[in-house]
Design an enzyme around this catalytic site. Structure first.
Site, PDB file in Angstrom:
ATOM      1  N   ASP A  13      29.895  20.399  40.086  1.00  0.00           N
ATOM      2  CA  ASP A  13      29.957  19.735  41.372  1.00  0.00           C
ATOM      3  C   ASP A  13      30.393  18.179  41.022  1.00  0.00           C
ATOM      4  OD1 ASP A  13      28.887  22.051  43.003  1.00  0.00           O
ATOM      5  OD2 ASP A  13      26.836  21.254  41.881  1.00  0.00           O
ATOM      6  N   LYS A  16      35.581  18.570  40.763  1.00  0.00           N
ATOM      7  CA  LYS A  16      37.005  19.128  39.901  1.00  0.00           C
ATOM      8  C   LYS A  16      37.957  19.689  40.786  1.00  0.00           C
ATOM      9  CE  LYS A  16      34.303  22.469  37.993  1.00  0.00           C
ATOM     10  NZ  LYS A  16      32.992  21.926  38.366  1.00  0.00           N
ATOM     11  N   GLY A  40      32.626  26.674  43.852  1.00  0.00           N
ATOM     12  CA  GLY A  40      32.928  26.260  45.198  1.00  0.00           C
ATOM     13  C   GLY A  40      33.899  25.047  45.032  1.00  0.00           C
ATOM     14  N   HIS A  41      35.249  25.263  45.448  1.00  0.00           N
ATOM     15  CA  HIS A  41      36.235  24.049  45.248  1.00  0.00           C
ATOM     16  C   HIS A  41      36.646  23.613  46.491  1.00  0.00           C
ATOM     17  CE1 HIS A  41      36.651  24.961  40.651  1.00  0.00           C
ATOM     18  NE2 HIS A  41      35.667  24.388  40.758  1.00  0.00           N
ATOM     19  N   GLN A 224      31.968  25.536  37.255  1.00  0.00           N
ATOM     20  CA  GLN A 224      30.345  24.908  36.811  1.00  0.00           C
ATOM     21  C   GLN A 224      30.824  23.942  35.982  1.00  0.00           C
ATOM     22  OE1 GLN A 224      30.950  28.837  36.363  1.00  0.00           O
ATOM     23  NE2 GLN A 224      30.469  28.826  38.664  1.00  0.00           N
ATOM     24  N   THR A 301      26.170  27.492  48.400  1.00  0.00           N
ATOM     25  CA  THR A 301      24.794  27.885  48.897  1.00  0.00           C
ATOM     26  C   THR A 301      24.249  26.772  49.909  1.00  0.00           C
ATOM     27  OG1 THR A 301      23.757  26.822  47.122  1.00  0.00           O
ATOM     28  CG2 THR A 301      24.183  29.182  46.915  1.00  0.00           C
TER      29      THR A 301
HETATM   30  P1  IMP Z   1      24.497  31.786  38.863  1.00  0.00           P
HETATM   31  O1  IMP Z   1      26.163  31.224  37.985  1.00  0.00           O
HETATM   32  O2  IMP Z   1      24.873  32.307  40.321  1.00  0.00           O
HETATM   33  O3  IMP Z   1      24.138  32.837  37.902  1.00  0.00           O
HETATM   34  O4  IMP Z   1      23.806  30.680  38.862  1.00  0.00           O
HETATM   35  C1  IMP Z   1      23.099  30.023  37.645  1.00  0.00           C
HETATM   36  C2  IMP Z   1      22.961  28.417  37.695  1.00  0.00           C
HETATM   37  O5  IMP Z   1      24.237  27.953  37.810  1.00  0.00           O
HETATM   38  C3  IMP Z   1      21.967  28.136  38.745  1.00  0.00           C
HETATM   39  O6  IMP Z   1      21.662  26.907  38.544  1.00  0.00           O
HETATM   40  C4  IMP Z   1      23.422  27.723  39.873  1.00  0.00           C
HETATM   41  O7  IMP Z   1      23.103  26.799  40.735  1.00  0.00           O
HETATM   42  C5  IMP Z   1      24.464  27.184  38.952  1.00  0.00           C
HETATM   43  N1  IMP Z   1      25.553  27.258  39.481  1.00  0.00           N
HETATM   44  C6  IMP Z   1      26.462  28.197  39.491  1.00  0.00           C
HETATM   45  N2  IMP Z   1      27.885  28.060  39.925  1.00  0.00           N
HETATM   46  C7  IMP Z   1      27.515  26.572  40.254  1.00  0.00           C
HETATM   47  C8  IMP Z   1      28.590  25.583  40.497  1.00  0.00           C
HETATM   48  O8  IMP Z   1      29.812  26.287  40.919  1.00  0.00           O
HETATM   49  N3  IMP Z   1      28.167  24.302  40.735  1.00  0.00           N
HETATM   50  C9  IMP Z   1      26.945  23.998  40.475  1.00  0.00           C
HETATM   51  N4  IMP Z   1      26.098  24.707  39.956  1.00  0.00           N
HETATM   52  C10 IMP Z   1      26.413  26.073  39.742  1.00  0.00           C
END
Ligand code: IMP
Length: 430
Positions: A13, A16, A40-41, A224, A301
């Site tokens: 976040d 990017k 999420g972009h 991420q 989310t």
């Molecule tokens: P997962 O990738 O859904 O398994 O989530 C694992 C961790 O990564 C959690 O803390 C999520 O909130 C975080 N996470 C996954 N994708 C993103 C992203 O695009 N931005 C910020 N946090 C992320």
């Protein structure tokens, strides 16, 4: 510089989307190399808002090749949904503009179900995942029981792959009190979606190497952030892939020597979604103010992001693990109007001062930040397009960030609008 990797240098976040879009205008090929539709972009182009989770950001630009590399875990139903939504917005997507690695592992509905079941099981420590099945899909990949894109092309192989996965998953599901998997229904779903995915399937490693030889510019788009990296992040509160720049090579099939510039995206303060240690977190009204001013709610989310001051220790570390050549500093304007600002320059742990984040989770959780105070500025930095538009204290803040992280600003973003960007070093410049 022909090929640039963009990585998030914090917990994701960092903004990017805008930077990748800005750079993708200069690139010929845009490739995703890890993660899935947990990302999420948000892109704003000529006032139109595009929301992407899985597709590379270049997809909204004409004349670019978008590539989903083998390092990505791909939910085929989500893919088709995202393509349809973009087509409704007038974006042209064809097998000439989108290619998907044949060796990418699929996310199946059972992965999402397992992810969510684990997150809600009282006996398991919550990670705070996006619930999209990312972790379980990567587990199956390294467990050698994935269904991969290429498997969709042959029915006998598809059945074999599904059966192999089900032996494992049915045992797991019994333990979690979930119903056994309906094999025939799953196969039917996969057969139905297969042609819609196979249309775009390609030997991506070959395409990228050919493109490189032809002198095309490739932009590798990370999702991420480095602190969510499976090896170098705040384990176990991480995502399930390597997020750091080295993954751009293994996640697409191009050699590491092809990477000419690594751009780290850095937000002027710190945020994190989900559980896990966050030494510079602010649970007071300052944190609240950062969250409100920065609109810090998750794109995927909708969850409220945790906020804190800029943590130079973390960014110095992620710049090292990704070999960052320059940073894009984003959301400086969120700091407008604070009388004083703080930057975390070290941690205190058990009477010792640390200049890096320790590895053990309990040590990370017990680190207390050591802050340095800087004067704030009352003027607005929003929309600034030259250094001269910035208040002196904002420039001082940026310079101090550069000093502390040991890396220079290549780009400074001052609003979500693509043109509100100050260019210092063009990552694609020869
Ligand atoms: P997962 O990738 O859904 O398994 O989530 C694992 C961790 O990564 C959690 O803390 C999520 O909130 C975080 N996470 C996954 N994708 C993103 C992203 O695009 N931005 C910020 N946090 C992320």
């Amino acid at each position: 510089m022909a090929n640039v990797v963009v990585v998030g240098a914090q917990w994701g976040d960092e903004g990017k989307g805008k930077i990748v879009d800005w750079l993708s205008e200069r690139a010929d090929v845009i490739a995703r190399f890890q993660g899935g539709h947990n990302a999420g972009h948000t892109l704003v182009i000529d006032g139109v808002v595009y929301k992407l989770s899985l597709l590379p950001s270049g997809i909204v630009r004409q004349g670019k090749l978008s590539v989903i590399g083998n390092g990505v875990v791909l939910d085929p139903w989500h893919l088709v949904g995202e393509i349809d939504k973009l087509r409704d917005q007038g974006v042209t997507i064809t097998p000439e503009t989108l290619m998907i690695a044949e060796n990418a592992a699929l996310i199946l509905p059972i992965h999402g179900e397992l992810d969510r079941a684990r997150e809600s099981a009282a006996s398991m420590a919550k990670i705070g995942t996006t619930g999209r099945g990312i972790g379980p899909a990567y587990e199956d990949k390294v467990g050698r029981r994935s269904v991969r894109v290429a498997d969709l092309a042959d029915d006998a192989t598809l059945e074999l792959r599904v059966d192999r996965a089900l032996v494992h998953h049915d045992a797991l599901r019994r333990g979690l009190g979930l119903e056994p998997i309906d094999r025939d229904a799953l196969l039917a779903q996969l057969r139905e979606i297969a042609p819609k995915v196979l249309e775009y399937a390609a030997p991506v490693w070959k395409v990228l190497n050919d493109q490189r030889r032809a002198g095309k510019r490739i932009l590798f788009e990370g999702a991420q952030g480095a602190l969510l990296d499976i090896d170098f992040g705040t384990y176990p509160y991480v995502t399930s892939s390597n997020v750091i720049a080295g993954q751009a090579a293994t996640g697409t099939g191009i050699g590491p020597g092809a990477i000419d510039f690594v751009l780290g995206i850095v937000k002027a303060y710190t945020t994190r979604v989900g559980e896990g240690p966050f030494p510079a977190e602010l649970t007071d009204d300052v944190g609240q103010r950062l969250g409100e001013r920065g609109h810090e709610f998750g794109t995927v989310t909708g969850r409220k992001r945790r906020c804190g001051w800029f943590d130079a220790v973390l960014v110095r570390q992620t710049c090292a693990t990704s070999g960052v050549n320059g940073i894009a500093l984003t959301k400086l304007d969120v700091l407008d109007g604070f009388e004083t600002l703080k930057i975390c320059t070290g941690y205190e742990l058990d009477g010792e001062t640390l200049d890096y984040l320790p590895t053990a989770a309990d040590h990370q959780a017990r680190c207390t930040p050591i802050y340095e105070e800087l004067p704030g500025w009352s003027e607005s930095t929003e929309g600034a397009r030259t250094w001269a538009d910035l208040p002196a204290n904002a420039i001082k803040y940026v310079r101090r960030v550069e000093e502390l992280i040991g890396c220079s600003v290549a780009l400074l973003s001052t609003s979500p609008e693509r043109d509100d960007t100050i260019l210092v070093t063009d990552p694609f410049a020869d």
